[in-house]
Motif scaffolding. Structure first.
Motif, PDB file in Angstrom:
ATOM      1  N   ILE A 273       4.522  -6.687   5.532  1.00 42.45           N
ATOM      2  CA  ILE A 273       4.851  -5.703   6.565  1.00 42.45           C
ATOM      3  C   ILE A 273       3.969  -5.856   7.811  1.00 42.45           C
ATOM      4  O   ILE A 273       3.889  -4.946   8.632  1.00 42.45           O
ATOM      5  N   GLY A 274       3.328  -7.019   7.943  1.00 42.90           N
ATOM      6  CA  GLY A 274       2.639  -7.307   9.201  1.00 42.90           C
ATOM      7  C   GLY A 274       1.155  -7.023   9.253  1.00 42.90           C
ATOM      8  O   GLY A 274       0.561  -7.075  10.329  1.00 42.90           O
ATOM      9  N   TYR A 275       0.537  -6.735   8.106  1.00 48.86           N
ATOM     10  CA  TYR A 275      -0.901  -6.477   8.079  1.00 48.86           C
ATOM     11  C   TYR A 275      -1.618  -7.700   7.506  1.00 48.86           C
ATOM     12  O   TYR A 275      -1.378  -8.096   6.371  1.00 48.86           O
ATOM     13  N   ARG A 276      -2.482  -8.289   8.298  1.00 47.41           N
ATOM     14  CA  ARG A 276      -3.239  -9.450   7.837  1.00 47.41           C
ATOM     15  C   ARG A 276      -4.487  -9.029   7.067  1.00 47.41           C
ATOM     16  O   ARG A 276      -5.066  -9.829   6.352  1.00 47.41           O
ATOM     17  N   SER A 277      -4.893  -7.793   7.226  1.00 46.80           N
ATOM     18  CA  SER A 277      -6.061  -7.287   6.526  1.00 46.80           C
ATOM     19  C   SER A 277      -5.634  -6.261   5.488  1.00 46.80           C
ATOM     20  O   SER A 277      -5.093  -5.200   5.835  1.00 46.80           O
ATOM     21  N   PRO A 278      -5.862  -6.536   4.193  1.00 51.44           N
ATOM     22  CA  PRO A 278      -5.531  -5.554   3.157  1.00 51.44           C
ATOM     23  C   PRO A 278      -6.267  -4.234   3.353  1.00 51.44           C
ATOM     24  O   PRO A 278      -5.729  -3.165   3.033  1.00 51.44           O
ATOM     25  N   VAL A 279      -7.483  -4.293   3.879  1.00 53.40           N
ATOM     26  CA  VAL A 279      -8.258  -3.071   4.102  1.00 53.40           C
ATOM     27  C   VAL A 279      -7.575  -2.201   5.155  1.00 53.40           C
ATOM     28  O   VAL A 279      -7.429  -0.979   4.986  1.00 53.40           O
ATOM     29  N   ALA A 280      -7.161  -2.832   6.251  1.00 53.48           N
ATOM     30  CA  ALA A 280      -6.467  -2.085   7.307  1.00 53.48           C
ATOM     31  C   ALA A 280      -5.161  -1.501   6.780  1.00 53.48           C
ATOM     32  O   ALA A 280      -4.791  -0.361   7.109  1.00 53.48           O
ATOM     33  N   PHE A 281      -4.460  -2.274   5.947  1.00 56.11           N
ATOM     34  CA  PHE A 281      -3.211  -1.780   5.359  1.00 56.11           C
ATOM     35  C   PHE A 281      -3.464  -0.562   4.474  1.00 56.11           C
ATOM     36  O   PHE A 281      -2.753   0.437   4.558  1.00 56.11           O
ATOM     37  N   GLN A 282      -4.483  -0.642   3.619  1.00 56.96           N
ATOM     38  CA  GLN A 282      -4.766   0.467   2.709  1.00 56.96           C
ATOM     39  C   GLN A 282      -5.150   1.731   3.472  1.00 56.96           C
ATOM     40  O   GLN A 282      -4.753   2.838   3.089  1.00 56.96           O
ATOM     41  N   LYS A 283      -5.879   1.571   4.567  1.00 55.76           N
ATOM     42  CA  LYS A 283      -6.242   2.736   5.377  1.00 55.76           C
ATOM     43  C   LYS A 283      -5.008   3.357   6.015  1.00 55.76           C
ATOM     44  O   LYS A 283      -4.840   4.580   6.021  1.00 55.76           O
ATOM     45  N   ALA A 284      -4.131   2.504   6.562  1.00 55.78           N
ATOM     46  CA  ALA A 284      -2.909   3.003   7.191  1.00 55.78           C
ATOM     47  C   ALA A 284      -1.998   3.663   6.160  1.00 55.78           C
ATOM     48  O   ALA A 284      -1.388   4.711   6.421  1.00 55.78           O
ATOM     49  N   PHE A 285      -1.904   3.054   4.981  1.00 52.96           N
ATOM     50  CA  PHE A 285      -1.050   3.594   3.930  1.00 52.96           C
ATOM     51  C   PHE A 285      -1.518   4.986   3.512  1.00 52.96           C
ATOM     52  O   PHE A 285      -0.710   5.916   3.404  1.00 52.96           O
ATOM     53  N   LYS A 286      -2.819   5.136   3.312  1.00 55.27           N
ATOM     54  CA  LYS A 286      -3.338   6.440   2.905  1.00 55.27           C
ATOM     55  C   LYS A 286      -3.191   7.469   4.015  1.00 55.27           C
ATOM     56  O   LYS A 286      -2.909   8.646   3.761  1.00 55.27           O
ATOM     57  N   ARG A 287      -3.336   7.038   5.261  1.00 57.43           N
ATOM     58  CA  ARG A 287      -3.184   7.967   6.382  1.00 57.43           C
ATOM     59  C   ARG A 287      -1.752   8.498   6.460  1.00 57.43           C
ATOM     60  O   ARG A 287      -1.526   9.680   6.751  1.00 57.43           O
ATOM     61  N   VAL A 288      -0.779   7.640   6.169  1.00 61.54           N
ATOM     62  CA  VAL A 288       0.627   8.042   6.260  1.00 61.54           C
ATOM     63  C   VAL A 288       1.087   8.802   5.016  1.00 61.54           C
ATOM     64  O   VAL A 288       1.724   9.851   5.110  1.00 61.54           O
ATOM     65  N   HIS A 289       0.753   8.282   3.828  1.00 65.55           N
ATOM     66  CA  HIS A 289       1.284   8.847   2.589  1.00 65.55           C
ATOM     67  C   HIS A 289       0.354   9.836   1.901  1.00 65.55           C
ATOM     68  O   HIS A 289       0.785  10.575   1.007  1.00 65.55           O
ATOM     69  N   GLY A 290      -0.930   9.803   2.274  1.00 66.56           N
ATOM     70  CA  GLY A 290      -1.863  10.723   1.643  1.00 66.56           C
ATOM     71  C   GLY A 290      -2.367  10.257   0.295  1.00 66.56           C
ATOM     72  O   GLY A 290      -3.005  11.031  -0.430  1.00 66.56           O
ATOM     73  N   LEU A 291      -2.077   9.016  -0.093  1.00 68.31           N
ATOM     74  CA  LEU A 291      -2.567   8.445  -1.328  1.00 68.31           C
ATOM     75  C   LEU A 291      -2.733   6.940  -1.144  1.00 68.31           C
ATOM     76  O   LEU A 291      -2.175   6.352  -0.217  1.00 68.31           O
ATOM     77  N   THR A 292      -3.521   6.319  -1.995  1.00 63.00           N
ATOM     78  CA  THR A 292      -3.776   4.895  -1.858  1.00 63.00           C
ATOM     79  C   THR A 292      -2.609   4.086  -2.415  1.00 63.00           C
ATOM     80  O   THR A 292      -1.801   4.604  -3.215  1.00 63.00           O
ATOM     81  N   PRO A 293      -2.487   2.801  -2.033  1.00 62.13           N
ATOM     82  CA  PRO A 293      -1.421   1.969  -2.609  1.00 62.13           C
ATOM     83  C   PRO A 293      -1.476   1.915  -4.129  1.00 62.13           C
ATOM     84  O   PRO A 293      -0.439   1.942  -4.796  1.00 62.13           O
ATOM     85  N   THR A 294      -2.681   1.849  -4.690  1.00 64.87           N
ATOM     86  CA  THR A 294      -2.810   1.826  -6.153  1.00 64.87           C
ATOM     87  C   THR A 294      -2.291   3.115  -6.779  1.00 64.87           C
ATOM     88  O   THR A 294      -1.578   3.097  -7.789  1.00 64.87           O
ATOM     89  N   GLN A 295      -2.619   4.243  -6.166  1.00 68.02           N
ATOM     90  CA  GLN A 295      -2.131   5.529  -6.676  1.00 68.02           C
ATOM     91  C   GLN A 295      -0.600   5.604  -6.572  1.00 68.02           C
ATOM     92  O   GLN A 295       0.062   6.189  -7.428  1.00 68.02           O
ATOM     93  N   ALA A 296      -0.035   5.010  -5.524  1.00 68.56           N
ATOM     94  CA  ALA A 296       1.407   5.084  -5.301  1.00 68.56           C
ATOM     95  C   ALA A 296       2.186   4.368  -6.397  1.00 68.56           C
ATOM     96  O   ALA A 296       3.338   4.719  -6.684  1.00 68.56           O
ATOM     97  N   THR A 297       1.586   3.355  -7.016  1.00 71.16           N
ATOM     98  CA  THR A 297       2.299   2.616  -8.046  1.00 71.16           C
ATOM     99  C   THR A 297       2.538   3.418  -9.308  1.00 71.16           C
ATOM    100  O   THR A 297       3.417   3.107 -10.109  1.00 71.16           O
ATOM    101  N   SER A 298       1.753   4.481  -9.490  1.00 68.06           N
ATOM    102  CA  SER A 298       1.869   5.284 -10.715  1.00 68.06           C
ATOM    103  C   SER A 298       2.543   6.621 -10.474  1.00 68.06           C
ATOM    104  O   SER A 298       2.641   7.441 -11.379  1.00 68.06           O
ATOM    105  N   VAL A 299       3.006   6.880  -9.241  1.00 71.79           N
ATOM    106  CA  VAL A 299       3.658   8.163  -8.931  1.00 71.79           C
ATOM    107  C   VAL A 299       5.094   8.142  -9.415  1.00 71.79           C
ATOM    108  O   VAL A 299       5.798   7.175  -9.204  1.00 71.79           O
TER     109      VAL A 299
END
Length: 299
Positions: A273-299
């Motif tokens: 989805i256009g993020y070269r930095s996994p850290v930047a992606f994880q920060k953006a993901f949590k800012r938008v969804h309110g949970l981390t990518p790892t947490q999202a896999t178990s929802v």
């Protein structure tokens, strides 16, 4: 690409549960679950539909009743004025079931509910709680190619129906129904204005078709032929959100879909989805969804 169908797909309308009623005798309601995107379709006979607010609608073959935001819906034989005490007995976990529900045939489609923290799309946010639509207005009338009839045939003929096929057909029906709803007024409303605008619609389609591209405001403006400032103003005016925020939200929606589909490689999802930095992606993901990518896999 059909941007409206793309919105519905990434909003996860792929069915969790499909009910089918093929009955002639008793008066028992068909319920959709309280959460998720619900669609009821009558393919034969007449019945009445009841929503959470107690509004009863007369329905006949070819009619759809949709609850975009969830809530309880039920279908009844026209002679039934009560919900019945045995409604809880309706199976909620199996893909197909025959049930005595009066002298009509129908199916109920329940899409996946939004996950905790999941953002929804403005196009769906703007819809009313319930839509009642004639399939004749969305699919050219009842014929062998009508998606609703095809779904009904699959449910009736297959002991283990393919829910992915049903999901694609249901998304097509839902997209056409939503377009019919917005078109009934004769003018575009809300986010649909952005989709139908020649310039802004082109930019939205570009975002949806290539979310991983290295987009900037200037590059998006180039797809429309507008200047950067004119594009920025027009996008916000029609879509109700700045272009770069829409891009981020859409990327995070696509990422959530990939994660929940089993792709747990964070770096791979980020790159897609256009993020070269996994850290930047994880920060953006949590800012938008309110949970981390790892947490999202178990929802």
């Amino acid at each position: 690409m059909n941007t409206l169908r793309d919105v519905l797909w990434h909003q996860r309308l792929a069915p969790r549960v499909v009910y089918r009623a093929d009955a002639r005798a008793f008066c028992r309601p068909i319920f959709a679950e309280a959460t998720g995107f619900h669609m009821l379709c009558v393919v034969e006979g007449r019945c009445s539909g009841l929503d959470d607010a107690g509004t009863r609608r007369g329905l006949e073959a070819g009619d759809l009743l949709i609850a975009p935001h969830g809530g309880n819906l039920s279908l009844h034989h026209p002679g039934c004025d009560h919900l019945g005490s045995d409604s809880a007995a309706w199976p909620r976990t199996q893909a197909k079931s025959a049930y005595e529900a009066g002298s009509f045939r129908a199916f109920a489609f329940t899409g996946k509910a939004a996950s905790a923290g999941q953002i929804t799309h403005p196009l769906l946010d703007e819809l009313p709680d319930y839509l009642a639509v004639q399939t004749a207005t969305v699919s050219g009338g009842a014929n062998a190619h009508d998606p609703c009839l095809i779904i009904d045939e699959i449910l009736g003929d297959e002991p283990e129906p393919d829910l992915s096929i049903i999901g694609h057909l249901a998304e097509l029906v839902a997209a056409r129904a939503i377009e019919a709803y917005y078109g009934a007024s004769g003018t575009d409303q809300g986010f649909l204005r952005a989709l139908h605008d020649p310039e802004i619609g082109r930019a939205i389609a570009a975002i949806h078709s290539a979310p991983g591209r290295n987009w900037s405001l200037e590059r998006l403006a180039t797809t429309t032929g507008l200047s950067r400032s004119a594009f920025s103003r027009r996008f916000t005016e029609l879509a109700g959100v700045p272009a770069m925020k829409y891009l981020t939200n859409w990327r995070m929606r696509v990422a959530l879909e990939q994660l929940q589909a089993g792709n747990t490689d964070i770096e791979h999802v980020a790159n897609a989805i256009g993020y070269r930095s996994p850290v930047a992606f994880q920060k953006a993901f949590k800012r938008v969804h309110g949970l981390t990518p790892t947490q999202a896999t178990s929802v």
